[in-house]
Design a protein around this motif. Structure first.
Motif, PDB file in Angstrom:
ATOM      1  N   ASP A  12      12.637   8.420  15.893  1.00 13.48           N
ATOM      2  CA  ASP A  12      12.470   9.637  15.103  1.00 13.48           C
ATOM      3  C   ASP A  12      13.282  10.739  15.780  1.00 13.48           C
ATOM      4  O   ASP A  12      12.846  11.329  16.764  1.00 13.48           O
ATOM      5  N   ARG A  38      17.728   1.729  15.128  1.00 11.81           N
ATOM      6  CA  ARG A  38      17.955   2.722  14.083  1.00 11.81           C
ATOM      7  C   ARG A  38      17.334   4.057  14.474  1.00 11.81           C
ATOM      8  O   ARG A  38      16.280   4.096  15.111  1.00 11.81           O
ATOM      9  N   TYR A  40      16.450   7.998  12.767  1.00 14.68           N
ATOM     10  CA  TYR A  40      16.253   8.653  11.474  1.00 14.68           C
ATOM     11  C   TYR A  40      16.282  10.175  11.603  1.00 14.68           C
ATOM     12  O   TYR A  40      15.660  10.747  12.497  1.00 14.68           O
ATOM     13  N   VAL A  63      20.349   6.713  10.331  1.00 13.95           N
ATOM     14  CA  VAL A  63      19.908   6.604   8.942  1.00 13.95           C
ATOM     15  C   VAL A  63      19.730   8.015   8.402  1.00 13.95           C
ATOM     16  O   VAL A  63      18.929   8.794   8.928  1.00 13.95           O
ATOM     17  N   GLN A  65      18.506  10.946   6.137  1.00 12.35           N
ATOM     18  CA  GLN A  65      17.369  11.253   5.282  1.00 12.35           C
ATOM     19  C   GLN A  65      17.323  12.760   5.051  1.00 12.35           C
ATOM     20  O   GLN A  65      17.037  13.526   5.975  1.00 12.35           O
ATOM     21  N   THR A  75      11.781  12.273   6.867  1.00 13.96           N
ATOM     22  CA  THR A  75      12.233  11.323   7.886  1.00 13.96           C
ATOM     23  C   THR A  75      11.136  10.328   8.233  1.00 13.96           C
ATOM     24  O   THR A  75      11.390   9.131   8.369  1.00 13.96           O
ATOM     25  N   ALA A  78      10.861   7.616   5.582  1.00 12.17           N
ATOM     26  CA  ALA A  78      11.969   6.660   5.618  1.00 12.17           C
ATOM     27  C   ALA A  78      11.780   5.653   6.742  1.00 12.17           C
ATOM     28  O   ALA A  78      12.012   4.449   6.573  1.00 12.17           O
ATOM     29  N   LEU A  79      11.348   6.133   7.915  1.00 12.06           N
ATOM     30  CA  LEU A  79      11.132   5.245   9.056  1.00 12.06           C
ATOM     31  C   LEU A  79      10.016   4.253   8.759  1.00 12.06           C
ATOM     32  O   LEU A  79      10.131   3.062   9.054  1.00 12.06           O
ATOM     33  N   ASP A  82      11.178   1.534   6.259  1.00 12.62           N
ATOM     34  CA  ASP A  82      12.047   0.558   6.923  1.00 12.62           C
ATOM     35  C   ASP A  82      11.247  -0.355   7.850  1.00 12.62           C
ATOM     36  O   ASP A  82      11.515  -1.557   7.943  1.00 12.62           O
TER      37      ASP A  82
END
Length: 244
Positions: A12, A38, A40, A63, A65, A75, A78-79, A82
């Motif tokens: 994050d 990844r 975000y 990524v 967002q 954010t 989205a995390l 995924d």
């Protein structure tokens, strides 16, 4: 490679600083292979521009967002989405959630419910619900510590350690719970026992690199180094000095 050693690392960016990345990936390597990395955030704004070099150097996939509504953290959503997609692939043995945001507490619990290991990484200000929702939680402050001299200055003295009732009780209970009839316990199971009760436990939080160093520093335990069954390695045993 076994899926048990494959880890999904989800960061994050809104709650983590680029300075921790080197130490973070070294720490993660102790537990497995970071097969997915990844991070975000909203990369169109200036707040995250300091991340570029770290992402390129460590092949971390950003990524994008956008923040759709002021005051709402897209954010996080989205995390989480995924993470669930990756969970359902069945290709991973564990997840590394890098954030101090308590909004990920339910995600950590859900992943553990599926039988996978969750390693949490966040600042010491991380709310307790997220900390205890993970199998192990590492404070990011210990990943950015300076040279040996600075680390020595942060070490707690024997007096300070003995006065920390929670620490002393955790060590003594773990040794007792892992000991044989004579009170001796292997150090490895002692560490595992403590981690099950306190995911955030780490000798580095007290200024010591290893659990053995911390145990010896308290002055409350006998420590023995014995030859393992193979004769080529050593096993560390500890016993409460109060044991008759």
């Amino acid at each position: 490679m076994s899926k048990d050693s494959n880890l999904a690392v989800l960061i994050d960016a809104d709650n983590v600083q680029p300075a921790i990345v080197d130490g973070l990936l070294v720490e993660i390597a102790k537990y497995g292979t970071a097969s997915v990395k990844r991070i975000y955030g909203d990369w169109t704004g200036p707040a995250l521009k300091g991340w570029k070099e770290a992402l390129l150097q460590h092949s971390i996939q950003p990524v994008q967002q956008f923040g759709y509504t002021r005051g709402k953290n897209a954010t996080d959503s989205a995390l989480i989405i995924d993470a669930m997609d990756l969970l359902y692939t069945g290709n991973f043995g564990g997840f590394c959630l890098v954030s101090s945001d308590s909004d990920f507490t339910r995600l950590a619990s859900r992943i553990r419910e599926s039988g996978l290991t969750v390693y949490g990484f966040g600042e010491r200000k991380t709310p307790a619900p997220l900390v205890v929702a993970c199998d192990k939680f590492i404070y990011t402050e210990v990943l950015t510590e300076g040279n040996e001299e600075e680390q020595q200055s942060r070490k707690r003295s024997a007096k300070e350690l003995k006065s920390d009732t929670r620490l002393v009780n955790a060590l003594r209970n773990a040794v007792e719970g892992s000991s044989d009839e004579d009170g001796w316990a292997q150090l490895g199971p002692v560490g595992s026992n403590i981690a099950k009760q306190s995911p955030e436990f780490d000798a580095r939080n007290f200024g010591y690199r290893k659990l053995r160093d911390l145990v010896e520093a308290t002055g409350l335990f006998e420590v023995q180094e014995r030859s393992a069954a193979d004769g080529a390695s050593k096993v560390i045993y500890v016993r409460d000095k109060r044991r008759p």
